[in-house]
Design a protein around this motif. Sequence first.
Motif, PDB file in Angstrom:
ATOM      1  N   ASP A   1       0.839  -1.202   0.000  1.00  0.00           N
ATOM      2  CA  ASP A   1       0.000   0.000   0.000  1.00  0.00           C
ATOM      3  C   ASP A   1       0.873   1.250   0.000  1.00  0.00           C
ATOM      4  N   PRO A   2       0.700   2.126  -0.994  1.00  0.00           N
ATOM      5  CA  PRO A   2       1.546   3.325  -1.079  1.00  0.00           C
ATOM      6  C   PRO A   2       1.353   4.293   0.092  1.00  0.00           C
ATOM      7  N   ARG A   3       0.282   4.132   0.862  1.00  0.00           N
ATOM      8  CA  ARG A   3       0.064   5.007   2.016  1.00  0.00           C
ATOM      9  C   ARG A   3       0.911   4.614   3.216  1.00  0.00           C
ATOM     10  N   ARG A   4       1.512   3.428   3.160  1.00  0.00           N
ATOM     11  CA  ARG A   4       2.375   2.977   4.264  1.00  0.00           C
ATOM     12  C   ARG A   4       3.749   3.607   4.124  1.00  0.00           C
ATOM     13  N   PHE A   5       4.281   4.087   5.229  1.00  0.00           N
ATOM     14  CA  PHE A   5       5.631   4.645   5.180  1.00  0.00           C
ATOM     15  C   PHE A   5       6.672   3.556   4.982  1.00  0.00           C
ATOM     16  N   ASP A   6       6.336   2.335   5.373  1.00  0.00           N
ATOM     17  CA  ASP A   6       7.273   1.213   5.265  1.00  0.00           C
ATOM     18  C   ASP A   6       6.853   0.233   4.175  1.00  0.00           C
ATOM     19  N   ARG A   7       6.191   0.739   3.152  1.00  0.00           N
ATOM     20  CA  ARG A   7       5.668  -0.146   2.111  1.00  0.00           C
ATOM     21  C   ARG A   7       6.792  -0.921   1.431  1.00  0.00           C
ATOM     22  N   LEU A   8       6.414  -2.075   0.925  1.00  0.00           N
ATOM     23  CA  LEU A   8       7.372  -2.915   0.215  1.00  0.00           C
ATOM     24  C   LEU A   8       7.130  -2.806  -1.286  1.00  0.00           C
ATOM     25  N   THR A   9       8.196  -2.853  -2.033  1.00  0.00           N
ATOM     26  CA  THR A   9       8.068  -2.883  -3.487  1.00  0.00           C
ATOM     27  C   THR A   9       7.681  -4.300  -3.903  1.00  0.00           C
ATOM     28  N   GLU A  10       7.258  -4.434  -5.144  1.00  0.00           N
ATOM     29  CA  GLU A  10       6.911  -5.764  -5.642  1.00  0.00           C
ATOM     30  C   GLU A  10       8.128  -6.679  -5.645  1.00  0.00           C
ATOM     31  N   ALA A  11       9.303  -6.109  -5.882  1.00  0.00           N
ATOM     32  CA  ALA A  11      10.536  -6.913  -5.839  1.00  0.00           C
ATOM     33  C   ALA A  11      10.793  -7.407  -4.416  1.00  0.00           C
ATOM     34  N   ASP A  12      10.559  -6.535  -3.427  1.00  0.00           N
ATOM     35  CA  ASP A  12      10.740  -6.947  -2.030  1.00  0.00           C
ATOM     36  C   ASP A  12       9.745  -8.031  -1.639  1.00  0.00           C
ATOM     37  N   LEU A  13       8.491  -7.838  -2.055  1.00  0.00           N
ATOM     38  CA  LEU A  13       7.474  -8.861  -1.777  1.00  0.00           C
ATOM     39  C   LEU A  13       7.846 -10.192  -2.417  1.00  0.00           C
ATOM     40  N   ALA A  14       8.281 -10.113  -3.665  1.00  0.00           N
ATOM     41  CA  ALA A  14       8.640 -11.334  -4.397  1.00  0.00           C
ATOM     42  C   ALA A  14       9.762 -12.076  -3.668  1.00  0.00           C
ATOM     43  N   GLU A  15      10.751 -11.337  -3.229  1.00  0.00           N
ATOM     44  CA  GLU A  15      11.865 -11.976  -2.527  1.00  0.00           C
ATOM     45  C   GLU A  15      11.409 -12.584  -1.207  1.00  0.00           C
ATOM     46  N   ARG A  16      10.602 -11.842  -0.471  1.00  0.00           N
ATOM     47  CA  ARG A  16      10.151 -12.290   0.847  1.00  0.00           C
ATOM     48  C   ARG A  16       9.259 -13.526   0.754  1.00  0.00           C
TER      49      ARG A  16
END
Length: 124
Positions: free
Chosen positions: A77-92
């Motif tokens: 969610d772009p409203r989160r200050f700690d949002r994850l990118t799709e690349a970060d999500l993919a890795e996680r």
Amino acid sequence: MSEPQPAPGEAPRHRRPAPLLFEPSEAQPDDEHFFGLESLADPRELLERSTELVLAFRAAADRAQEYQAAAAAQLADPRRFDRLTEADLAERARWTEDYARKMVEFGRDLIKDRAPEEQPPARP
């Protein structure tokens, strides 16, 4: 048996842990026992029971995937200050970036389609 209480003005004594008198045995996986299917001799009963398990596991996997998608959408969610990118999500989550993008979209749709009483409370 009660512990002696420290006198007024005296620091409390620390209790020592009880000694371990045995080593707990390690659970041994039994590869030959799978929900009792190996003990079924009647092929009709075996087919019925194994089909029930397959359907239950599929339903559980589908539900878990919906939770994954909702979590991915919230984390991206772009409203989160700690949002994850799709690349970060993919890795996680051990996904490809393309799959992460699709899961975020799916999760957004799931969250949007929830009934108002199912929505999590808004943060102040």
